[in-house]
Design a protein around this motif. Structure first.
Motif, PDB file in Angstrom:
ATOM      1  N   GLU A  24       0.841  -1.204   0.000  1.00  0.00           N
ATOM      2  CA  GLU A  24       0.000   0.000   0.000  1.00  0.00           C
ATOM      3  C   GLU A  24       0.875   1.252   0.000  1.00  0.00           C
ATOM      4  OE1 GLU A  24      -3.716  -0.162   0.686  1.00  0.00           O
ATOM      5  OE2 GLU A  24      -3.474   1.773  -0.300  1.00  0.00           O
ATOM      6  N   LYS A  25       0.523   2.210  -0.906  1.00  0.00           N
ATOM      7  CA  LYS A  25       1.315   3.447  -0.968  1.00  0.00           C
ATOM      8  C   LYS A  25       0.895   4.405   0.151  1.00  0.00           C
ATOM      9  CE  LYS A  25       3.073   3.854  -5.583  1.00  0.00           C
ATOM     10  NZ  LYS A  25       2.334   2.769  -6.271  1.00  0.00           N
ATOM     11  N   TYR A  26       1.870   5.114   0.684  1.00  0.00           N
ATOM     12  CA  TYR A  26       1.584   6.127   1.710  1.00  0.00           C
ATOM     13  C   TYR A  26       0.866   7.288   1.053  1.00  0.00           C
ATOM     14  CZ  TYR A  26       2.573   9.787   5.160  1.00  0.00           C
ATOM     15  OH  TYR A  26       2.464  10.807   6.059  1.00  0.00           O
ATOM     16  N   ASP A  27      -0.345   7.588   1.480  1.00  0.00           N
ATOM     17  CA  ASP A  27      -1.167   8.600   0.802  1.00  0.00           C
ATOM     18  C   ASP A  27      -2.097   9.257   1.818  1.00  0.00           C
ATOM     19  OD1 ASP A  27      -2.759  10.103  -0.825  1.00  0.00           O
ATOM     20  OD2 ASP A  27      -3.709   8.400  -1.838  1.00  0.00           O
ATOM     21  N   PRO A  28      -1.571  10.169   2.650  1.00  0.00           N
ATOM     22  CA  PRO A  28      -2.398  10.767   3.708  1.00  0.00           C
ATOM     23  C   PRO A  28      -3.579  11.559   3.145  1.00  0.00           C
ATOM     24  CG  PRO A  28      -0.226  11.830   3.588  1.00  0.00           C
ATOM     25  CD  PRO A  28      -0.183  10.670   2.670  1.00  0.00           C
ATOM     26  N   GLU A  29      -3.390  12.230   1.996  1.00  0.00           N
ATOM     27  CA  GLU A  29      -4.496  13.003   1.415  1.00  0.00           C
ATOM     28  C   GLU A  29      -5.624  12.075   1.006  1.00  0.00           C
ATOM     29  OE1 GLU A  29      -4.802  16.182   1.689  1.00  0.00           O
ATOM     30  OE2 GLU A  29      -2.859  16.043   2.728  1.00  0.00           O
ATOM     31  N   GLY A  30      -5.235  10.981   0.349  1.00  0.00           N
ATOM     32  CA  GLY A  30      -6.228   9.983  -0.064  1.00  0.00           C
ATOM     33  C   GLY A  30      -6.967   9.430   1.145  1.00  0.00           C
ATOM     34  N   ALA A  31      -6.228   9.246   2.246  1.00  0.00           N
ATOM     35  CA  ALA A  31      -6.845   8.704   3.451  1.00  0.00           C
ATOM     36  C   ALA A  31      -7.892   9.671   3.998  1.00  0.00           C
ATOM     37  CB  ALA A  31      -5.773   8.437   4.502  1.00  0.00           C
ATOM     38  N   LYS A  32      -7.527  10.976   4.005  1.00  0.00           N
ATOM     39  CA  LYS A  32      -8.476  11.982   4.502  1.00  0.00           C
ATOM     40  C   LYS A  32      -9.743  11.985   3.663  1.00  0.00           C
ATOM     41  CE  LYS A  32      -5.184  15.219   6.464  1.00  0.00           C
ATOM     42  NZ  LYS A  32      -4.351  16.369   6.090  1.00  0.00           N
ATOM     43  N   LYS A  33      -9.543  11.897   2.315  1.00  0.00           N
ATOM     44  CA  LYS A  33     -10.671  11.917   1.403  1.00  0.00           C
ATOM     45  C   LYS A  33     -11.595  10.724   1.690  1.00  0.00           C
ATOM     46  CE  LYS A  33      -9.286  13.655  -2.599  1.00  0.00           C
ATOM     47  NZ  LYS A  33      -8.582  13.449  -3.878  1.00  0.00           N
ATOM     48  N   LEU A  34     -10.985   9.552   1.862  1.00  0.00           N
ATOM     49  CA  LEU A  34     -11.785   8.349   2.117  1.00  0.00           C
ATOM     50  C   LEU A  34     -12.570   8.484   3.417  1.00  0.00           C
ATOM     51  CD1 LEU A  34      -9.257   5.607   1.056  1.00  0.00           C
ATOM     52  CD2 LEU A  34     -11.567   5.857   0.145  1.00  0.00           C
ATOM     53  N   LEU A  35     -11.934   9.059   4.432  1.00  0.00           N
ATOM     54  CA  LEU A  35     -12.616   9.234   5.717  1.00  0.00           C
ATOM     55  C   LEU A  35     -13.818  10.155   5.554  1.00  0.00           C
ATOM     56  CD1 LEU A  35      -9.750   9.590   8.344  1.00  0.00           C
ATOM     57  CD2 LEU A  35     -11.456   7.785   8.187  1.00  0.00           C
ATOM     58  N   ALA A  36     -13.633  11.246   4.769  1.00  0.00           N
ATOM     59  CA  ALA A  36     -14.724  12.182   4.536  1.00  0.00           C
ATOM     60  C   ALA A  36     -15.862  11.476   3.809  1.00  0.00           C
ATOM     61  CB  ALA A  36     -14.219  13.376   3.739  1.00  0.00           C
ATOM     62  N   GLU A  37     -15.507  10.693   2.800  1.00  0.00           N
ATOM     63  CA  GLU A  37     -16.526   9.963   2.037  1.00  0.00           C
ATOM     64  C   GLU A  37     -17.316   9.030   2.941  1.00  0.00           C
ATOM     65  OE1 GLU A  37     -15.060   7.758  -1.330  1.00  0.00           O
ATOM     66  OE2 GLU A  37     -13.958   9.530  -2.013  1.00  0.00           O
ATOM     67  N   ALA A  38     -16.602   8.420   3.899  1.00  0.00           N
ATOM     68  CA  ALA A  38     -17.265   7.447   4.772  1.00  0.00           C
ATOM     69  C   ALA A  38     -18.098   8.138   5.841  1.00  0.00           C
ATOM     70  CB  ALA A  38     -16.216   6.550   5.416  1.00  0.00           C
ATOM     71  N   GLY A  39     -18.072   9.473   5.862  1.00  0.00           N
ATOM     72  CA  GLY A  39     -18.893  10.197   6.824  1.00  0.00           C
ATOM     73  C   GLY A  39     -18.144  10.600   8.077  1.00  0.00           C
ATOM     74  N   PRO A  46     -15.570  13.265   8.283  1.00  0.00           N
ATOM     75  CA  PRO A  46     -14.662  14.338   7.835  1.00  0.00           C
ATOM     76  C   PRO A  46     -13.795  14.847   8.978  1.00  0.00           C
ATOM     77  CG  PRO A  46     -16.934  15.109   7.950  1.00  0.00           C
ATOM     78  CD  PRO A  46     -16.980  13.637   8.182  1.00  0.00           C
ATOM     79  N   ASN A  47     -14.295  14.733  10.208  1.00  0.00           N
ATOM     80  CA  ASN A  47     -13.484  15.191  11.342  1.00  0.00           C
ATOM     81  C   ASN A  47     -12.813  14.040  12.075  1.00  0.00           C
ATOM     82  OD1 ASN A  47     -14.333  17.849  10.848  1.00  0.00           O
ATOM     83  ND2 ASN A  47     -16.273  17.375  11.884  1.00  0.00           N
ATOM     84  N   GLY A  48     -12.860  12.898  11.439  1.00  0.00           N
ATOM     85  CA  GLY A  48     -12.199  11.745  12.039  1.00  0.00           C
ATOM     86  C   GLY A  48     -12.927  11.235  13.269  1.00  0.00           C
ATOM     87  N   PHE A  49     -12.204  10.444  14.095  1.00  0.00           N
ATOM     88  CA  PHE A  49     -12.747   9.927  15.345  1.00  0.00           C
ATOM     89  C   PHE A  49     -11.567   9.545  16.219  1.00  0.00           C
ATOM     90  CE2 PHE A  49     -12.603   6.669  12.080  1.00  0.00           C
ATOM     91  CZ  PHE A  49     -11.878   5.650  12.679  1.00  0.00           C
ATOM     92  N   GLU A  50     -11.869   8.981  17.368  1.00  0.00           N
ATOM     93  CA  GLU A  50     -10.802   8.656  18.297  1.00  0.00           C
ATOM     94  C   GLU A  50     -10.768   7.146  18.529  1.00  0.00           C
ATOM     95  OE1 GLU A  50     -10.953  11.242  21.704  1.00  0.00           O
ATOM     96  OE2 GLU A  50      -9.434  10.040  22.737  1.00  0.00           O
ATOM     97  N   VAL A  51      -9.580   6.561  18.599  1.00  0.00           N
ATOM     98  CA  VAL A  51      -9.478   5.114  18.778  1.00  0.00           C
ATOM     99  C   VAL A  51      -8.259   4.785  19.639  1.00  0.00           C
ATOM    100  CG1 VAL A  51      -8.099   4.701  16.702  1.00  0.00           C
ATOM    101  CG2 VAL A  51      -9.572   2.888  17.555  1.00  0.00           C
ATOM    102  N   THR A  52      -8.322   3.653  20.330  1.00  0.00           N
ATOM    103  CA  THR A  52      -7.180   3.197  21.124  1.00  0.00           C
ATOM    104  C   THR A  52      -6.539   1.993  20.444  1.00  0.00           C
ATOM    105  OG1 THR A  52      -8.222   3.956  23.141  1.00  0.00           O
ATOM    106  CG2 THR A  52      -6.447   2.354  23.383  1.00  0.00           C
ATOM    107  N   LEU A  53      -5.227   2.076  20.269  1.00  0.00           N
ATOM    108  CA  LEU A  53      -4.484   1.004  19.611  1.00  0.00           C
ATOM    109  C   LEU A  53      -3.770   0.172  20.682  1.00  0.00           C
ATOM    110  CD1 LEU A  53      -3.011  -0.378  17.185  1.00  0.00           C
ATOM    111  CD2 LEU A  53      -1.429   1.529  17.172  1.00  0.00           C
ATOM    112  N   GLY A  54      -4.166  -1.079  20.807  1.00  0.00           N
ATOM    113  CA  GLY A  54      -3.524  -1.958  21.786  1.00  0.00           C
ATOM    114  C   GLY A  54      -2.277  -2.600  21.191  1.00  0.00           C
ATOM    115  N   THR A  55      -1.251  -2.766  22.011  1.00  0.00           N
ATOM    116  CA  THR A  55      -0.022  -3.390  21.510  1.00  0.00           C
ATOM    117  C   THR A  55       0.753  -4.028  22.659  1.00  0.00           C
ATOM    118  OG1 THR A  55       2.087  -2.986  20.403  1.00  0.00           O
ATOM    119  CG2 THR A  55       1.240  -1.202  21.725  1.00  0.00           C
TER     120      THR A  55
END
Lengths: 540, 325
Positions: free
Chosen positions: A356-371, A373-382
């Motif tokens: 997968e190519k690094y594409d932050p702009e594309g990622a933002k666009k996809l998030l906006a499309e999915a509804g 646009p302001n993102g959300f908050e998540v916890t990443l366990g590791t």
């Protein structure tokens, strides 16, 4: 006369010293990152145990450095029909106590596996599908399975063969659900005694002191190519610092897993490092459990909805991660960015699978499309002590995701806590790794992306609970296809499908390093095993 | 006295029982051993089978009940990882740790007492001052750092001593000791020194304070007036009198050296009990952790009990106040 002898002795002495020097070099001392827990080849199905087992107990078949199946005690094998296999065994092979190796020993081994007491991780995984075993002659073995099992040779590669005769089971007969004539199978502790640890392998056990060392001696009657080292000492050195210090101080000749940050120092001190791609993928799983009563635990700012059920969000996560940067900056170049779950040339992996190519702009666009646009908050366990730089990778991923609008917090913990919590589905997003023990794709696919169905033994580590019927069908079909070529095609197709659906987000393949003194060489193994038989004086 | 004895023993048993419960419940909360022990390939059948084999599928109260019942019969369980009784695994490591602790003890006496006495005799000299400030370093430098530096210097750079591990052992009365071979001693030197540094700083401080106090006593003055050599005064009269507090403190420290030499043993890959504890925690080998902590608790409780009883025997006031209260 007496004088003469003394003079002769004086003259001979330097030669004696010369002769002694190569003899001293016959010993190889290895510093292990984790200690095998038992000398019993069937007690604990675990990397360090299996690696040690290969020195003393051989299998019918074995896996080479790239985990391709190769003949060992069986010289050839074929399928008679989809559920019947015929193995031709090598004649003139003897156990280290002088007894002959025959098909009976293979039957005894499969019979003994389920009798091991208190096994913390049993090898019955390998023997469970077998419903019949016969030996028409001492060097032919017929194995019948309940259903087509293309991976039967892989299973056989995990079983170290014991001697039936040495364990008082000359007349063993295979019966599904409990063999006849098994005698009293040996207990696991008995193998800690060198006299009991009888196999056909290139080495014999000489001494085992738990926590201190495991000493092996060359088996001088070994049927195959004799190993270079007369004596091998394994020393458990679980702390990285102690291991590196031990190598630099000359206490040991070769160590497993030197830490990446010490590479420069090790090389600067005149030691060498060999590294090779491993079968371990580091990945991110996203909670995709589609159930009206399930509320994903670690997501905020979505009105209770689980954003990862939307493929566009999963794709955005993948696009937002700069894998090249992680490999270069955090792994110091000692990793390979991944596009699927298994590296080429392993079975079922596709050559040049796109990353997968690094594409932050594309990622933002996809998030906006999915509804979102302001993102959300998540916890990443590791986990923070299980994989190379695991917590640092998670921190980097969190920053990258935050940059495209998915505000990510890292929750890092020790492995034992992490795996318990993960298995209870306490994370909406988690980072983990998977090593494909069988060295082929059905293992990774079945573990990580096939729908989780505990009762059928499917999708065991798919704790993101991704579910895609098409992928399931392809993988299940592959797992029942004995023809290698057809199976590989199916697996490649399944992998492509799962990756394009972003069911799981692959990050990179780990690279396994070994460090050793000058004058040695080690051929890196995909399965990360450290085998004394593969350590050679360089140039030979 | 008998009432006091019975009461003290009762209290000790209570402590052991409370600790057993706490330790067991805490272990239960840490994580599921099956997640660590099972091969990652293991499917749900296999995982259930493992839980069943190890008795982890039973409800908590039942597991605890089995544990208590077995513990009362002297059985602290079998190691999940090694499949041998947990106590055996621990006792097998005991000689290594005892050796290390004793060597550490000897070092801290050899370093601590001469320096402490010296600093006490000449508190305002350059030597006295540097010994006292040096002892602050001994207190404050972290144990693992000292260990790493010693390894770097003596093992990696000078290559005089091995960087870790334990030397060849010889069997004495069925136990394996490495003390009696040159190679074994070489392996012991660096970890023992690391362990001893903090303790010797402690000894220096006590010895220095003791010496300064004793030197002002009348009997020292009298000895001087009698014309005894200062050598004899220091070696006999001073030393004897400062040894009492030193021995008391070192006796207590010995217990902690045996039970918790974890850091030193890890840095030197030394196969002692502390290393076993850490490895077992990482592998969630519950029976070993529980047995280890239980053994430690019992050892400490017994030491304390003996100390308390001795106090009572020596000092009637303890006895009387206890009997009234």
């Amino acid at each position: 006369m007496k004088q003469g002898i003394r003079r002769l002795a004086l003259v001979a002495m330097p030669f004696a010293a010369l002769a002694a020097a190569p003899a001293a070099a016959q010993e190889l001392r290895i510093g292990l990152a984790s200690e095998p827990t038992s000398m019993d080849p069937h007690f604990h199905n675990l990397g360090p145990n299996n690696a040690l087992r290969k020195h003393i107990f051989e299998g019918l078949v074995t896996q080479d450095a790239e985990q391709k199946i190769r003949p060992e005690l069986a010289s050839s094998w074929r399928t008679l029909d989809d559920t019947t296999w015929e193995f031709k065994l090598r004649p003139n092979v003897k156990f280290s106590n002088g007894m002959d190796f025959t098909a009976r020993d293979a039957i005894y081994t499969v019979c003994r596996v389920p009798t091991v007491e208190n096994s913390p991780s049993s090898f019955t995984v390998a023997t469970r599908g077998i419903v019949g075993m016969e030996a028409p002659d001492p060097h032919t073995l017929i194995i019948k399975t309940a259903s087509p099992q293309p991976l039967l040779p892989n299973s056989m590669a995990t079983l170290g063969i014991l001697s039936a005769q040495a364990n008082g089971a000359e007349n063993v007969r295979f019966r599904a659900g409990g063999c006849e004539g098994l005698g009293t199978p040996p207990k696991s502790v008995e193998f800690n005694e060198p006299a009991k640890a009888i196999g056909t392998g290139p080495y014999k056990l000489a001494n085992y002191t738990r926590g201190t060392h495991i000493v092996l001696e060359r088996n001088e009657t070994y049927w195959g190519q004799k190993p270079h080292w007369q004596k091998v000492t394994f020393r458990p050195m679980s702390s990285q610092g102690a291991r590196v210090a031990g190598l630099l101080a000359g206490d040991v000749d070769l160590i497993e897993n030197p830490p990446i940050q010490d590479f420069e120092r090790i090389k600067g001190a005149g030691f060498e490092i060999a590294e090779g791609l491993s079968n371990r993928i580091i990945y991110i799983h996203l909670d995709q459990f589609n159930d009206p009563n399930w509320k994903t635990p670690g997501v905020k700012g979505t009105d209770g909805k689980n954003p990862f059920l939307d493929k566009r969000v999963r794709q955005a996560v993948s696009k937002a991660i700069n894998r090249q940067a992680i490999v270069e900056r955090i792994m110091g170049g000692h990793a390979v960015p991944a596009g699927e779950l298994l590296p080429y040339p392993l079975f079922g992996a596709t050559k040049d699978f796109p990353v997968e190519k690094y594409d932050p702009e594309g990622a933002k666009k996809l998030l906006a499309e999915a509804g979102y646009p302001n993102g959300f908050e998540v916890t990443l366990g590791t986990p923070n002590d299980r994989y190379i730089n695991d917590e640092k990778i998670a921190q980097a991923v969190a920053q990258m995701l935050t940059r495209v609008g998915i505000k990510t917090n890292v929750d890092a913990m020790t492995a034992s806590t992490f795996f318990t919590r993960r298995n209870k589905f306490e994370f909406s997003m988690y980072l983990a790794g998977w090593g494909a023990d069988t060295g082929e794709m059905s293992n990774s696919m079945n573990a990580l992306v096939v729908t989780l169905q505990p009762d059928k033994g499917l999708g065991g580590t798919n704790r993101g609970r991704y579910s895609n019927k098409q992928v399931d069908e392809l993988v299940l079909k592959a797992m029942a296809t004995v023809n290698d070529e057809a199976r590989e095609k199916l697996l490649q197709e399944a992998s492509k499908l799962a990756m394009s659906d972003y069911g799981i987000i692959p990050l990179h393949f780990e690279v396994t390093p070994w460090a050793f003194k000058k004058g040695l060489s080690y051929k890196p193994r995909v399965d990360q095993y450290t085998l004394a038989t593969e350590v050679a004086p360089s140039g030979s | 006295m008998l009432v006091y004895l019975i009461r003290r023993i009762g209290q000790s048993l209570l402590v052991v029982a409370v600790m057993a419960t706490l330790v067991f419940l805490a272990m239960y909360a840490v994580g599921d051993p099956v997640d660590i022990l099972a091969s990652p390939d293991a499917d749900e059948f296999e995982r259930r089978a493992i839980a069943q084999r190890l008795g982890l599928d039973r409800p908590l109260w039942e597991q605890f009940g089995i544990f208590v019942w077995n513990a009362l019969h002297g059985d602290l369980g079998r190691s999940f990882v090694y499949n041998v009784p947990a106590v055996d695994v621990i006792l097998q490591r005991l000689p290594a740790t005892l050796e290390l602790a004793l060597a550490g003890l000897v070092f801290s006496i050899l370093i601590g007492i001469p320096l402490g006495v010296l600093a006490g005799l000449k508190p305002n000299s350059l030597i006295g001052r540097s010994v006292m400030s040096g002892s602050i370093l001994g207190f404050s430098l972290p144990n693992f750092w000292i260990g790493l530096m010693l390894i770097l210097l003596f093992a990696v750079e000078l290559r005089w001593l091995p960087a870790g591990g334990r030397g060849p052992t010889t069997s004495v009365l069925g136990l394996h000791f490495a003390l009696f071979t040159w190679d074994g001693l070489k392996h012991l030197l660096l970890p023992a020194l690391t362990l001893a540094l903090y303790k010797s700083a402690l000894v220096i401080r006590i010895a220095q304070a003791g010496t300064r106090e004793v030197m002002l006593q009348d009997y020292i003055r009298f000895a001087r007036a009698k014309g005894l050599s200062s050598r004899r005064i220091v070696l006999v009269h001073v030393l004897k009198n400062i040894l009492i507090p030193v021995v008391t403190v070192l006796g207590l420290e010995l217990g902690s050296m045996i039970a918790f030499a974890v850091v030193t043993e890890t840095v030197f890959a030394y196969p002692g009990m502390g290393k076993l504890l850490i490895d077992s925690i990482n592998r969630l080998d519950r029976p070993i952790i529980v047995a280890y902590l239980m053994l430690t608790v019992v050892i400490f409780v017994i030491i304390n009990l003996i100390v308390d009883l001795l106090y009572a025997a020596i000092d009637p006031r303890v006895r009387l106040s206890e009997a009234k209260g």
